[in-house]
Write an enzyme that holds these catalytic residues in place. Sequence first.
Site, PDB file in Angstrom:
ATOM      1  N   ASP A 165      -7.298 -89.525   3.900  1.00 41.21           N
ATOM      2  CA  ASP A 165      -8.400 -90.443   4.152  1.00 41.21           C
ATOM      3  C   ASP A 165      -7.776 -91.759   4.615  1.00 41.21           C
ATOM      4  OD1 ASP A 165     -10.612 -88.724   2.849  1.00 41.21           O
ATOM      5  OD2 ASP A 165      -9.104 -88.876   1.261  1.00 41.21           O
TER       6      ASP A 165
ATOM      7  N   ALA B  42      -7.244 -79.131   8.580  1.00 43.75           N
ATOM      8  CA  ALA B  42      -8.256 -78.474   7.755  1.00 43.75           C
ATOM      9  C   ALA B  42      -8.937 -79.486   6.851  1.00 43.75           C
ATOM     10  CB  ALA B  42      -7.610 -77.363   6.922  1.00 43.75           C
ATOM     11  N   TYR B  43      -8.158 -80.398   6.290  1.00 45.49           N
ATOM     12  CA  TYR B  43      -8.735 -81.407   5.404  1.00 45.49           C
ATOM     13  C   TYR B  43      -9.731 -82.290   6.153  1.00 45.49           C
ATOM     14  CZ  TYR B  43      -9.136 -85.185   2.014  1.00 45.49           C
ATOM     15  OH  TYR B  43      -9.644 -86.109   1.124  1.00 45.49           O
ATOM     16  N   GLN B  44      -9.427 -82.638   7.378  1.00 51.65           N
ATOM     17  CA  GLN B  44     -10.273 -83.556   8.133  1.00 51.65           C
ATOM     18  C   GLN B  44     -11.387 -82.845   8.895  1.00 51.65           C
ATOM     19  OE1 GLN B  44      -7.406 -85.829  10.423  1.00 51.65           O
ATOM     20  NE2 GLN B  44      -6.932 -87.166   8.685  1.00 51.65           N
TER      21      GLN B  44
ATOM     22  N   ARG C 255     -11.465 -85.395  -1.097  1.00 50.33           N
ATOM     23  CA  ARG C 255     -12.184 -84.119  -1.070  1.00 50.33           C
ATOM     24  C   ARG C 255     -11.677 -83.131  -2.119  1.00 50.33           C
ATOM     25  NH1 ARG C 255     -12.552 -81.388   4.709  1.00 50.33           N
ATOM     26  NH2 ARG C 255     -13.807 -79.969   3.426  1.00 50.33           N
TER      27      ARG C 255
END
Length: 407
Positions: free
Chosen positions: A301, A315-317, A348
């Site tokens: 983040d 993948a996280y974003q 997340r």
Amino acid sequence: MALADLTDWLDEFLKPGRIIFAKRLSGNDTLANGSHQAGPYIPKEFLFRVIPAINRTDILNPDAWFDLAIDSHPDFRKVRAIYYNNRFHGKPKGGRNEARLTNFGGAASPLLDPDSTGAVALFSFRRVEAGEQPGCHVWIARHATEEDLIEDRIGPVEPGRYVVWTADVVQPDLFRVPERPSCWLADDEIPEGWKTSFPPGTEIVRKAVELRPCDGLEPDARLLRRLACEYEIFQSVEHAIELPAILRGFESLDAFLKRAQTILQRRKARAGRSLELQTREILIEERLIEGTHFSHQPESDPGKRPDFLFPSQAAYQNPGFPDSRLRMLAVKTTCRDRWRQVLNEADRIRRKHLLTLQEGVSEGQFREMHESGVQLVVPSGIIRAYPDAVQPHLQTLESFIGDVRLL
């Protein structure tokens, strides 16, 4: 006590005429894992140095009583140093040959308090000759800021290792030449470029992998073996570069202190990244592809960078990627206070995984971590240092890698 008290203590007890023994208290040192030791472990070779009266085998179990003040809390006791030497008195095969400090008073002592597990403890002994009365002042770091102040003075104090420090300018223990360990590089084994410019951590890690391929070993054992090897490589290069300058001497005290500070800061920088870089190598060896199966030092983040994200930063974003299939791994050599730093590293991900080398935590500390959403990942070789009630809830590095493969 105010924080300035530690600064005053360091000025008073880290000076010529005193010998410092520094270590991080393990679960075996405190009462965290129920080991019921009489006191923190200090090698007998060091105790012989500061309490020479017990260094004898002509009598059974020689001892000496002395004053020990724990100035950080405070606490004052008459402590007993004893050399158990019955190996030389009728039990040559199964007898003891070890020294201990005893009479700390059980859990009432801050040194044996389970909540002191993982803390840096400084033991400052004054120099004595045989027949003189020894004495010791102790400071137990109460939080991370105090640990930083201590390590700024004496360098990093890592789990499972101890630091012996003297402030004498002529031959400080900072530059003491150790016996050659297995990964120690001889002068002709050190790359020429390393002798003129100290190598970055990534190069030393690669050398440790070369010397300790550890084929067939599980990730946990491989990690611990390589960390030990890397430390020895670092020491050998430091010795090759710094010892000639030390032997040449210094024109002034300021010049000596400047050189010493450079060495200490380099040691701290190595300690801060060593575990992280070694973990990255293990992940790659376990056939996890960087950028596809994990991301190293990504931005999760805005303004937040966990050590590792799984399966990837992309993948996280991606808002469409399920939160339940995301993982993060923070890497901290010690976690006593620093575990709270990981709580906001990836918004997340609810459950934060934290890999540490700290040798134990108290049950109360572990409960607080667990309730805050932190899952400890501990190499299998040091899990026994944790309380019995905590051990079933720890995850090994091998187990964690197996989980992230499924993502």
